[in-house]
Design an enzyme around this catalytic site. Structure first.
Site, mmCIF file in Angstrom:
data_model
loop_
_atom_site.group_PDB
_atom_site.id
_atom_site.type_symbol
_atom_site.label_atom_id
_atom_site.label_comp_id
_atom_site.label_asym_id
_atom_site.label_seq_id
_atom_site.Cartn_x
_atom_site.Cartn_y
_atom_site.Cartn_z
ATOM 1 N N GLU A 131 46.733 54.932 39.347
ATOM 2 C CA GLU A 131 46.348 53.668 38.737
ATOM 3 C C GLU A 131 45.055 53.074 39.303
ATOM 4 O O GLU A 131 45.074 52.031 39.991
ATOM 5 C CB GLU A 131 47.507 52.675 38.838
ATOM 6 C CG GLU A 131 48.786 53.208 38.210
ATOM 7 C CD GLU A 131 49.917 52.180 38.141
ATOM 8 O OE1 GLU A 131 49.800 51.116 38.763
ATOM 9 O OE2 GLU A 131 50.910 52.451 37.444
ATOM 10 N N GLU A 191 54.733 57.623 34.859
ATOM 11 C CA GLU A 191 55.603 56.477 35.176
ATOM 12 C C GLU A 191 55.967 55.776 33.886
ATOM 13 O O GLU A 191 55.104 55.529 33.031
ATOM 14 C CB GLU A 191 54.899 55.428 36.052
ATOM 15 C CG GLU A 191 54.790 55.766 37.501
ATOM 16 C CD GLU A 191 54.140 54.645 38.304
ATOM 17 O OE1 GLU A 191 54.250 53.460 37.920
ATOM 18 O OE2 GLU A 191 53.501 54.973 39.321
#
Ligand code: IFM
Length: 456
Positions: A175, A360
């Site tokens: 991320e 995720e």
């Protein structure tokens, strides 16, 4: 697929292509216990030690004590019939000062994790960096300092030189948007800055560090190297030109900046409009390193945001507006169509035929705990089961429409330290009692086990 009763999952393995992997994901600071095993301080330790930064003044010093309980945790993965596990390596655990001396105990720990997974027939996916920058490097400016690309390359060499030979796949970053924008512009994560120059530099340097790490891993002959991006669906609050343009600016900063750099050697115009004056000199010359070819793309997806223009505010002059859809305990709207959109869009626009993994997806829920109930009912989390049903249906639809999605990792194996929100937000398939550290599989864990066993 059967009707959802919220206690069963609507799919079996047979609904997905042969070889499709089901996994769970975690990260080092959120579960390991950062105080164990000779780890150095990270900027999350110091951020959490500063009043007001983390709910309840909590921190990751013990977390789930996975450092000592990893064998029990891996048994839970195996017993759920999952194929794969995605974890991260803590830079401060391996190199306490960020550069220089290696903490052998830390490196041995990750070596044990990999062997422990393989011994249980679980495929190891390692991510080099999931946010805990060594505090000693934060002192030197952290992600603002251009030298971080070389520091990160050295860390990559140390970690992957030791465990890379046994990994199913390796990722550089988890991320980048959170590493750069959330932490240096929005100030919500360590180091808690709200400064556009710091943010612009972090947004560029994290990509440069990614490219350098890919080069190092190629040198080590790793051939399954990728990066994990978080994407959030950006919906204009209404059909006005101003709202559409604001949503597009948000989307350029959030979703396109990192993908466009890695796959197209450029930055999106709408984001450059505000960030270019603050980028480091010579930034455009770095794209050859940034765009070192990768072997796969990871996408983390949770929600959508509704965006309105905010002409009173400085660039990017936008704000989030609460949406009407049902929400998770994070107050995030539940919007599986966004996952469908991103899987198809990322392949068509950026990654082409490369394998995509949903690295995720999951929710924080309000679970009902009754430890005297039968095993499968001790922790009831019907909302999580419904969330997984919705999002797995979106993944299946994307695959049916041609997206090369090869696996799906649920966030997360365990309830854990949810950063600035502390331990209150529970994302796990397995409940953790943060007093006793006892693990109790939730109803969703049992439902997943049943779904994944159904054609054994
Ligand atoms: O807990 C985080 C994780 O560290 C990164 N992705 C989102 C999760 C939920 O907020």
């Amino acid at each position: 697929m059967s009707a959802n009763t919220n206690t069963v999952l609507d799919f079996t393995r047979a609904d997905f292509p042969e070889g499709f992997e089901f996994g769970v994901a975690t990260s080092a600071y959120q579960i390991e216990g950062a105080s164990f095993g000779g780890a150095g301080l990270s900027h999350w330790d110091t951020f959490a030690a500063t009043p007001g930064n983390v709910a309840g003044a909590e921190n990751g010093s013990v977390a789930c004590d996975h450092y000592h309980r990893w064998a029990e945790d891996f048994d839970l993965i195996r017993d759920c019939r999952l194929d794969s596990y995605r974890f991260s390596t803590s830079w401060a655990r391996v190199i306490p000062d960020g550069v220089g001396a290696v903490n052998q105990e830390g490196l041995d720990f990750y070596d044990r994790l990999v062997d422990g997974l393989l011994a249980r027939g679980i495929k190891p996916y390692a991510c080099l960096y999931h946010w805990e920058l060594p505090a000693a490097l934060a002192d030197l400016g952290g992600w603002r300092n251009p030298s971080i690309a070389d520091w990160f390359a050295d860390f990559t060499e140390v970690v992957m030189g030791r465990i890379g030979d046994r990994l199913q796949a390796a990722a550089t970053f988890n991320e980048p948007w959170c590493i750069a924008w959330l932490s240096h512009f929005l100030g919500q994560h360590a180091p808690g800055l709200r400064d556009i120059r710091a943010a612009a530099r972090a947004m560029h340097h994290v990509l440069l560090a990614h490219g350098r790490a890919v080069q190092v891993m190629r040198g080590l002959k790793l051939n399954s190297v990728g990066v994990v991006m978080n994407l959030e669906y950006s919906a204009p609050v209404d059909e006005t030109e101003a709202a559409i343009a604001a949503a597009r600016r948000n989307e350029a900063i959030y979703n396109r900046w990192f993908l466009e750099a890695v796959f197209k050697k450029s930055y999106p115009e709408e984001a450059l409009a505000g960030l270019e004056p603050h980028l480091p000199t010579g930034w455009a010359d770095d794209f050859d390193i940034i765009a070192e070819p990768v072997d796969w793309l990871g996408i983390n997806y949770y929600t959508r945001k509704r965006i309105a223009a905010d002409p009173e505010a400085a660039w990017p002059s936008l704000k989030e507006v609460e949406g009407p859809l049902p929400k998770t305990a994070m107050d995030w709207e539940i919007y599986p169509d966004g996952l469908y959109h991103f899987l198809s869009w990322a392949a068509k626009t950026y990654s082409g035929e490369l394998p995509i993994y949903v690295t995720e997806n999951g929710m924080a829920s309000y679970d009902r705990v009754d430890l005297t109930a039968d095993a499968a009912e001790r922790v009831a989390d019907p909302d999580r089961i419904a969330y997984l049903n919705g999002h797995l249906a979106a993944v299946k639809r994307a695959i049916d429409d041609g997206a090369p999605v090869k696996g799906y990792f649920i966030w997360s194996l365990l309830d854990n330290f949810e950063w600035a929100l502390g331990y209150d937000k529970r994302f796990g398939l397995v409940h953790v009692d943060f007093e006793s550290l006892a693990r109790t599989p939730k109803q969703s864990w049992h439902a997943l086990k049943a779904a994944l066993s159904s054609n054994d």
